[in-house]
Design a protein around this motif. Structure first.
Motif, PDB file in Angstrom:
ATOM      1  N   ASP A  90       0.843  -1.193   0.000  1.00  0.00           N
ATOM      2  CA  ASP A  90       0.000   0.000   0.000  1.00  0.00           C
ATOM      3  C   ASP A  90       0.882   1.248   0.000  1.00  0.00           C
ATOM      4  OD1 ASP A  90      -2.470  -1.514   0.332  1.00  0.00           O
ATOM      5  OD2 ASP A  90      -1.762  -1.899   2.371  1.00  0.00           O
ATOM      6  N   GLU A  91       0.282   2.376  -0.398  1.00  0.00           N
ATOM      7  CA  GLU A  91       1.026   3.641  -0.427  1.00  0.00           C
ATOM      8  C   GLU A  91       0.251   4.731   0.294  1.00  0.00           C
ATOM      9  OE1 GLU A  91       1.778   4.746  -4.457  1.00  0.00           O
ATOM     10  OE2 GLU A  91       3.284   3.198  -4.759  1.00  0.00           O
TER      11      GLU A  91
ATOM     12  N   SER B 220       5.210  20.237   1.381  1.00  0.00           N
ATOM     13  CA  SER B 220       6.017  19.294   0.619  1.00  0.00           C
ATOM     14  C   SER B 220       5.480  17.907   0.938  1.00  0.00           C
ATOM     15  CB  SER B 220       7.500  19.412   0.983  1.00  0.00           C
ATOM     16  OG  SER B 220       7.711  19.106   2.335  1.00  0.00           O
ATOM     17  N   SER B 221       5.513  17.036  -0.037  1.00  0.00           N
ATOM     18  CA  SER B 221       4.945  15.706   0.164  1.00  0.00           C
ATOM     19  C   SER B 221       5.825  14.657  -0.481  1.00  0.00           C
ATOM     20  CB  SER B 221       3.529  15.640  -0.404  1.00  0.00           C
ATOM     21  OG  SER B 221       3.551  15.849  -1.799  1.00  0.00           O
ATOM     22  N   ARG B 222       5.676  13.447   0.026  1.00  0.00           N
ATOM     23  CA  ARG B 222       6.382  12.304  -0.552  1.00  0.00           C
ATOM     24  C   ARG B 222       5.559  11.053  -0.292  1.00  0.00           C
ATOM     25  NH1 ARG B 222       9.614  10.217   3.672  1.00  0.00           N
ATOM     26  NH2 ARG B 222       9.411  11.578   5.474  1.00  0.00           N
ATOM     27  N   THR B 223       5.589  10.148  -1.219  1.00  0.00           N
ATOM     28  CA  THR B 223       4.820   8.918  -1.124  1.00  0.00           C
ATOM     29  C   THR B 223       5.731   7.793  -0.649  1.00  0.00           C
ATOM     30  OG1 THR B 223       3.361   9.663  -2.888  1.00  0.00           O
ATOM     31  CG2 THR B 223       3.360   7.320  -2.411  1.00  0.00           C
ATOM     32  N   VAL B 224       5.235   7.017   0.326  1.00  0.00           N
ATOM     33  CA  VAL B 224       6.000   5.900   0.883  1.00  0.00           C
ATOM     34  C   VAL B 224       5.119   4.654   0.897  1.00  0.00           C
ATOM     35  CG1 VAL B 224       7.453   7.401   2.299  1.00  0.00           C
ATOM     36  CG2 VAL B 224       5.379   6.416   3.283  1.00  0.00           C
ATOM     37  N   PHE B 225       5.757   3.504   0.963  1.00  0.00           N
ATOM     38  CA  PHE B 225       5.026   2.245   1.077  1.00  0.00           C
ATOM     39  C   PHE B 225       4.609   2.029   2.525  1.00  0.00           C
ATOM     40  CE2 PHE B 225       7.470   1.408  -2.806  1.00  0.00           C
ATOM     41  CZ  PHE B 225       6.435   1.027  -3.634  1.00  0.00           C
ATOM     42  N   CYS B 226       3.481   1.358   2.699  1.00  0.00           N
ATOM     43  CA  CYS B 226       2.970   1.080   4.039  1.00  0.00           C
ATOM     44  C   CYS B 226       2.170  -0.212   4.024  1.00  0.00           C
ATOM     45  CB  CYS B 226       2.097   2.230   4.533  1.00  0.00           C
ATOM     46  SG  CYS B 226       0.506   2.359   3.695  1.00  0.00           S
ATOM     47  N   ASN B 227       1.773  -0.642   5.205  1.00  0.00           N
ATOM     48  CA  ASN B 227       0.839  -1.745   5.384  1.00  0.00           C
ATOM     49  C   ASN B 227      -0.406  -1.170   6.032  1.00  0.00           C
ATOM     50  OD1 ASN B 227       2.457  -3.914   4.481  1.00  0.00           O
ATOM     51  ND2 ASN B 227       3.542  -3.920   6.416  1.00  0.00           N
TER      52      ASN B 227
ATOM     53  N   GLU C 131      -9.868   6.500  12.383  1.00  0.00           N
ATOM     54  CA  GLU C 131     -10.455   6.111  11.107  1.00  0.00           C
ATOM     55  C   GLU C 131      -9.610   5.120  10.328  1.00  0.00           C
ATOM     56  OE1 GLU C 131     -12.099   9.284   8.813  1.00  0.00           O
ATOM     57  OE2 GLU C 131     -12.426  10.484  10.607  1.00  0.00           O
ATOM     58  N   ARG C 132      -8.293   5.271  10.405  1.00  0.00           N
ATOM     59  CA  ARG C 132      -7.394   4.386   9.663  1.00  0.00           C
ATOM     60  C   ARG C 132      -6.142   4.143  10.506  1.00  0.00           C
ATOM     61  NH1 ARG C 132      -8.498   5.021   3.786  1.00  0.00           N
ATOM     62  NH2 ARG C 132      -7.485   3.044   3.568  1.00  0.00           N
ATOM     63  N   LYS C 133      -5.453   3.048  10.199  1.00  0.00           N
ATOM     64  CA  LYS C 133      -4.169   2.738  10.811  1.00  0.00           C
ATOM     65  C   LYS C 133      -3.272   2.159   9.739  1.00  0.00           C
ATOM     66  CE  LYS C 133      -4.176   0.756  14.929  1.00  0.00           C
ATOM     67  NZ  LYS C 133      -4.530  -0.132  16.048  1.00  0.00           N
ATOM     68  N   CYS C 134      -1.997   2.461   9.829  1.00  0.00           N
ATOM     69  CA  CYS C 134      -1.051   1.890   8.886  1.00  0.00           C
ATOM     70  C   CYS C 134       0.322   1.784   9.538  1.00  0.00           C
ATOM     71  CB  CYS C 134      -0.986   2.697   7.600  1.00  0.00           C
ATOM     72  SG  CYS C 134      -0.435   4.385   7.815  1.00  0.00           S
ATOM     73  N   GLU C 135       1.127   0.895   8.998  1.00  0.00           N
ATOM     74  CA  GLU C 135       2.505   0.730   9.434  1.00  0.00           C
ATOM     75  C   GLU C 135       3.411   1.321   8.367  1.00  0.00           C
ATOM     76  OE1 GLU C 135       2.957  -3.489   9.743  1.00  0.00           O
ATOM     77  OE2 GLU C 135       2.130  -3.551  11.769  1.00  0.00           O
TER      78      GLU C 135
ATOM     79  N   THR D  98       9.711  -0.513  12.467  1.00  0.00           N
ATOM     80  CA  THR D  98       8.334  -0.237  12.053  1.00  0.00           C
ATOM     81  C   THR D  98       7.605   0.647  13.045  1.00  0.00           C
ATOM     82  OG1 THR D  98       8.337  -2.466  11.104  1.00  0.00           O
ATOM     83  CG2 THR D  98       6.226  -1.343  11.221  1.00  0.00           C
ATOM     84  N   LEU D  99       6.819   1.559  12.504  1.00  0.00           N
ATOM     85  CA  LEU D  99       6.043   2.503  13.289  1.00  0.00           C
ATOM     86  C   LEU D  99       4.592   2.423  12.830  1.00  0.00           C
ATOM     87  CD1 LEU D  99       6.641   4.880  15.319  1.00  0.00           C
ATOM     88  CD2 LEU D  99       6.697   6.358  13.331  1.00  0.00           C
ATOM     89  N   GLU D 100       3.665   2.416  13.786  1.00  0.00           N
ATOM     90  CA  GLU D 100       2.243   2.400  13.456  1.00  0.00           C
ATOM     91  C   GLU D 100       1.698   3.817  13.571  1.00  0.00           C
ATOM     92  OE1 GLU D 100      -0.889  -0.623  14.908  1.00  0.00           O
ATOM     93  OE2 GLU D 100      -1.077   1.116  16.242  1.00  0.00           O
ATOM     94  N   LEU D 101       1.000   4.285  12.532  1.00  0.00           N
ATOM     95  CA  LEU D 101       0.358   5.593  12.543  1.00  0.00           C
ATOM     96  C   LEU D 101      -1.139   5.405  12.738  1.00  0.00           C
ATOM     97  CD1 LEU D 101       2.070   7.268   9.441  1.00  0.00           C
ATOM     98  CD2 LEU D 101       2.849   7.251  11.818  1.00  0.00           C
ATOM     99  N   THR D 102      -1.684   6.088  13.726  1.00  0.00           N
ATOM    100  CA  THR D 102      -3.125   6.076  13.961  1.00  0.00           C
ATOM    101  C   THR D 102      -3.677   7.381  13.427  1.00  0.00           C
ATOM    102  OG1 THR D 102      -2.832   4.717  15.933  1.00  0.00           O
ATOM    103  CG2 THR D 102      -4.922   5.892  15.716  1.00  0.00           C
ATOM    104  N   LEU D 103      -4.654   7.303  12.528  1.00  0.00           N
ATOM    105  CA  LEU D 103      -5.119   8.471  11.786  1.00  0.00           C
ATOM    106  C   LEU D 103      -6.557   8.826  12.130  1.00  0.00           C
ATOM    107  CD1 LEU D 103      -3.722   7.325   8.334  1.00  0.00           C
ATOM    108  CD2 LEU D 103      -2.560   8.707  10.056  1.00  0.00           C
ATOM    109  N   THR D 104      -6.829  10.123  12.184  1.00  0.00           N
ATOM    110  CA  THR D 104      -8.174  10.622  12.435  1.00  0.00           C
ATOM    111  C   THR D 104      -8.482  11.721  11.419  1.00  0.00           C
ATOM    112  OG1 THR D 104      -9.664  11.455  14.155  1.00  0.00           O
ATOM    113  CG2 THR D 104      -7.455  12.374  14.126  1.00  0.00           C
TER     114      THR D 104
END
Length: 109
Positions: free
Chosen positions: A6-7, A32-39, A59-63, A94-100
C-alpha cells in the motif's frame, strides 16, 4: 508477513518567512509531500468505539518504516487527508500511525 504493497503520502508544512501578504491576509504554509510504502491495518471494533467517546475517531491505521517517517502530521490516501493522532513503535524498524479526521489537527491529544 508484511507485504508493503500500500502507499500513503506524507505531507509536511513549512511556515513562510512572511506570515501575512501585502494586503494583510495570512500566507498559507508551503507544503512538501512524498509517497511511501505502508501496510494498511484495520481499526478494531473496541478501539473505534472508545475513540468515538473522545470525539477523535480513529479512522485508519497503517505501518510505515521508521526511516520513511519524518514526523509529518498529515497523511493523504485515496484522495483524503488525515491527521496523525498518534504513533506507536512496533519494533526497531516499524512505526504504526493512527489516523483521524484532519479537522483535529492542532488540537491537544
Amino acid at each position: 508477513m508484511a507485504k508493503w504493497a500500500d502507499e500513503i503520502t506524507l505531507i509536511s508544512e513549512t511556515e513562510q518567512a512572511d506570515r501575512v501578504n501585502d494586503n494583510g491576509f495570512p500566507v498559507e504554509p508551503a507544503e512538501s509531500s512524498r509517497t511511501v510504502f505502508c501496510n494498511m491495518k484495520s481499526v478494531g471494533y473496541n478501539e473505534y468505539f472508545k475513540s468515538e467517546q473522545t470525539g477523535k475517531v480513529v479512522e485508519r491505521k497503517c505501518e510505515v518504516h521508521k526511516a520513511d517517517y519524518g514526523g509529518e502530521d498529515t497523511v493523504e490516501m485515496d484522495g483524503r487527508r488525515y491527521f496523525v493522532l498518534k504513533t506507536y513503535d512496533i519494533d526497531e524498524d516499524t512505526l504504526e500511525l493512527t489516523l483521524t479526521d484532519l479537522r483535529h489537527k492542532g488540537e491537544g491529544a
